[in-house]
Write a protein that holds these residues in place. Structure first.
Motif, PDB file in Angstrom:
ATOM      1  N   VAL A   1     127.074 -15.482  -2.311  1.00 42.70           N
ATOM      2  CA  VAL A   1     127.894 -16.511  -1.676  1.00 42.70           C
ATOM      3  C   VAL A   1     128.836 -17.068  -2.730  1.00 42.70           C
ATOM      4  N   ASP A   2     130.103 -16.717  -2.585  1.00 44.37           N
ATOM      5  CA  ASP A   2     131.125 -17.116  -3.545  1.00 44.37           C
ATOM      6  C   ASP A   2     132.480 -17.018  -2.844  1.00 44.37           C
ATOM      7  N   ASP A   3     133.162 -18.137  -2.694  1.00 43.48           N
ATOM      8  CA  ASP A   3     134.416 -18.150  -1.939  1.00 43.48           C
ATOM      9  C   ASP A   3     135.465 -17.199  -2.513  1.00 43.48           C
ATOM     10  N   ASP A   4     135.595 -17.130  -3.830  1.00 40.88           N
ATOM     11  CA  ASP A   4     136.603 -16.258  -4.433  1.00 40.88           C
ATOM     12  C   ASP A   4     136.223 -14.787  -4.329  1.00 40.88           C
ATOM     13  N   LEU A   5     134.993 -14.473  -4.649  1.00 40.18           N
ATOM     14  CA  LEU A   5     134.541 -13.088  -4.636  1.00 40.18           C
ATOM     15  C   LEU A   5     134.555 -12.497  -3.220  1.00 40.18           C
ATOM     16  N   ALA A   6     134.355 -13.327  -2.231  1.00 38.52           N
ATOM     17  CA  ALA A   6     134.335 -12.851  -0.837  1.00 38.52           C
ATOM     18  C   ALA A   6     135.667 -12.251  -0.408  1.00 38.52           C
ATOM     19  N   SER A   7     136.743 -12.581  -1.123  1.00 34.70           N
ATOM     20  CA  SER A   7     138.058 -12.044  -0.748  1.00 34.70           C
ATOM     21  C   SER A   7     138.606 -11.052  -1.771  1.00 34.70           C
ATOM     22  N   SER A   8     137.782 -10.578  -2.691  1.00 36.50           N
ATOM     23  CA  SER A   8     138.239  -9.662  -3.735  1.00 36.50           C
ATOM     24  C   SER A   8     137.520  -8.325  -3.624  1.00 36.50           C
TER      25      SER A   8
ATOM     26  N   MET B   1     109.248 -15.412   5.343  1.00 31.08           N
ATOM     27  CA  MET B   1     110.638 -15.847   5.345  1.00 31.08           C
ATOM     28  C   MET B   1     111.490 -14.769   4.679  1.00 31.08           C
ATOM     29  N   PRO B   2     112.397 -14.170   5.387  1.00 32.67           N
ATOM     30  CA  PRO B   2     113.180 -13.070   4.853  1.00 32.67           C
ATOM     31  C   PRO B   2     114.155 -13.415   3.716  1.00 32.67           C
ATOM     32  N   ILE B   3     114.632 -14.659   3.582  1.00 32.23           N
ATOM     33  CA  ILE B   3     115.361 -15.007   2.365  1.00 32.23           C
ATOM     34  C   ILE B   3     114.277 -15.412   1.376  1.00 32.23           C
ATOM     35  N   LEU B   4     113.950 -14.488   0.483  1.00 31.37           N
ATOM     36  CA  LEU B   4     112.819 -14.678  -0.412  1.00 31.37           C
ATOM     37  C   LEU B   4     113.129 -15.618  -1.563  1.00 31.37           C
ATOM     38  N   LEU B   5     114.398 -15.689  -1.937  1.00 33.36           N
ATOM     39  CA  LEU B   5     114.770 -16.532  -3.058  1.00 33.36           C
ATOM     40  C   LEU B   5     116.259 -16.818  -3.019  1.00 33.36           C
ATOM     41  N   CYS B   6     116.606 -18.029  -3.403  1.00 35.78           N
ATOM     42  CA  CYS B   6     118.001 -18.395  -3.641  1.00 35.78           C
ATOM     43  C   CYS B   6     118.123 -18.603  -5.148  1.00 35.78           C
ATOM     44  N   ARG B   7     119.114 -18.014  -5.755  1.00 33.81           N
ATOM     45  CA  ARG B   7     119.233 -18.058  -7.211  1.00 33.81           C
ATOM     46  C   ARG B   7     120.652 -18.427  -7.614  1.00 33.81           C
ATOM     47  N   VAL B   8     120.749 -19.261  -8.651  1.00 32.43           N
ATOM     48  CA  VAL B   8     122.029 -19.563  -9.293  1.00 32.43           C
ATOM     49  C   VAL B   8     122.061 -18.765 -10.584  1.00 32.43           C
ATOM     50  N   ASP B   9     123.040 -17.898 -10.707  1.00 33.28           N
ATOM     51  CA  ASP B   9     123.193 -17.080 -11.915  1.00 33.28           C
ATOM     52  C   ASP B   9     124.671 -16.764 -12.063  1.00 33.28           C
ATOM     53  N   ASP B  10     125.284 -17.278 -13.135  1.00 38.14           N
ATOM     54  CA  ASP B  10     126.726 -17.116 -13.277  1.00 38.14           C
ATOM     55  C   ASP B  10     127.162 -15.667 -13.491  1.00 38.14           C
ATOM     56  N   ARG B  11     126.232 -14.783 -13.790  1.00 38.06           N
ATOM     57  CA  ARG B  11     126.574 -13.356 -13.926  1.00 38.06           C
ATOM     58  C   ARG B  11     126.452 -12.617 -12.594  1.00 38.06           C
ATOM     59  N   LEU B  12     125.922 -13.289 -11.585  1.00 39.42           N
ATOM     60  CA  LEU B  12     125.698 -12.717 -10.256  1.00 39.42           C
ATOM     61  C   LEU B  12     124.821 -11.474 -10.345  1.00 39.42           C
ATOM     62  N   ILE B  13     125.321 -10.313  -9.941  1.00 42.58           N
ATOM     63  CA  ILE B  13     124.493  -9.109  -9.895  1.00 42.58           C
ATOM     64  C   ILE B  13     124.526  -8.426 -11.261  1.00 42.58           C
TER      65      ILE B  13
ATOM     66  N   ALA C   1     113.851  -9.124   9.798  1.00 41.28           N
ATOM     67  CA  ALA C   1     112.666  -8.629   9.089  1.00 41.28           C
ATOM     68  C   ALA C   1     113.016  -8.111   7.698  1.00 41.28           C
ATOM     69  N   THR C   2     114.296  -7.966   7.396  1.00 36.66           N
ATOM     70  CA  THR C   2     114.687  -7.468   6.079  1.00 36.66           C
ATOM     71  C   THR C   2     114.528  -8.558   5.031  1.00 36.66           C
ATOM     72  N   LYS C   3     114.242  -8.146   3.802  1.00 35.05           N
ATOM     73  CA  LYS C   3     113.991  -9.081   2.706  1.00 35.05           C
ATOM     74  C   LYS C   3     115.272  -9.314   1.920  1.00 35.05           C
ATOM     75  N   GLY C   4     115.649 -10.593   1.811  1.00 31.44           N
ATOM     76  CA  GLY C   4     116.902 -10.920   1.163  1.00 31.44           C
ATOM     77  C   GLY C   4     116.790 -11.871   0.002  1.00 31.44           C
ATOM     78  N   PHE C   5     117.864 -11.920  -0.732  1.00 36.29           N
ATOM     79  CA  PHE C   5     118.005 -12.707  -1.946  1.00 36.29           C
ATOM     80  C   PHE C   5     119.394 -13.320  -1.872  1.00 36.29           C
ATOM     81  N   LEU C   6     119.496 -14.635  -1.883  1.00 36.11           N
ATOM     82  CA  LEU C   6     120.792 -15.310  -1.806  1.00 36.11           C
ATOM     83  C   LEU C   6     121.186 -15.724  -3.223  1.00 36.11           C
ATOM     84  N   LEU C   7     122.388 -15.379  -3.620  1.00 30.44           N
ATOM     85  CA  LEU C   7     122.829 -15.548  -4.997  1.00 30.44           C
ATOM     86  C   LEU C   7     124.159 -16.291  -5.042  1.00 30.44           C
TER      87      LEU C   7
END
Length: 163
Positions: free
Chosen positions: A33-40, A1-13, A76-82
């Motif tokens: 995935v962040d509605d505000d950050l997606a437009s900044s 499964m290419p989304i290897l992990l979904c993580r909640v972290d208020d500091r993001l990256i 096929a790429t390995k991803g991380f959803l944050l």
């Protein structure tokens, strides 16, 4: 499964995500995935600056992510959803986008209205309700700040810090 992990972290990256999790998982991309950050654009540039060039970063709203997650799963790429908060994960689950993934609670820090559950995890009552929703929706939720730490199941998390 290419989304290897979904993580909640208020500091993001940050370093723990990039070095700790990214290094262990061999990530190709991080989808924030962040509605505000997606437009900044300027905030996105700040987060990009902390990533090695080999890791692509995608910034999406919840609605955009719901539309793209099926393609991310098929690639096929390995991803991380944050996400920055539990509510965003709940919104993804409500849209059916979190089937067959695990959600990791990795860092929700002290703030007004939050109660400490673990050294790195402070929850509001809304967070608790959202976690219960995720659990009853079939999403596996665990807490673990770093990859080498013991996974703590959501049942135990919900018992901690509740009086």
């Amino acid at each position: 499964m290419p989304i290897l992990l979904c993580r909640v972290d208020d500091r993001l990256i940050h370093g723990q995500v990039v070095v700790g999790w990214g290094g262990q998982l061999g990530l190709d991309y991080i989808a924030v995935v962040d509605d505000d950050l997606a437009s900044s654009d300027w905030e996105q540039d700040l987060y990009r600056a902390g990533l090695p060039e080999r890791i692509e970063v995608l910034f999406r709203t919840v609605d955009q992510a719901v539309g793209e997650i099926p393609a991310w799963i098929e690639t096929a790429t390995k991803g991380f959803l944050l996400t920055r908060d539990v509510q965003t994960m709940r919104r993804l689950a409500e849209a059916g986008a979190l089937a067959d993934v695990e959600v990791n609670l990795g860092g929700l820090h002290d703030a007004p209205g939050r109660r400490q559950v673990l050294p790195y995890l402070f929850l509001t009552e809304d967070d608790r309700r959202d976690l219960e929703f995720l659990e009853t929706s079939g999403v596996r939720v665990t807490a673990r700040d770093v990859p080498t730490a013991r996974k703590i199941e959501v049942d135990e998390i919900l018992q901690l810090g509740s009086d």
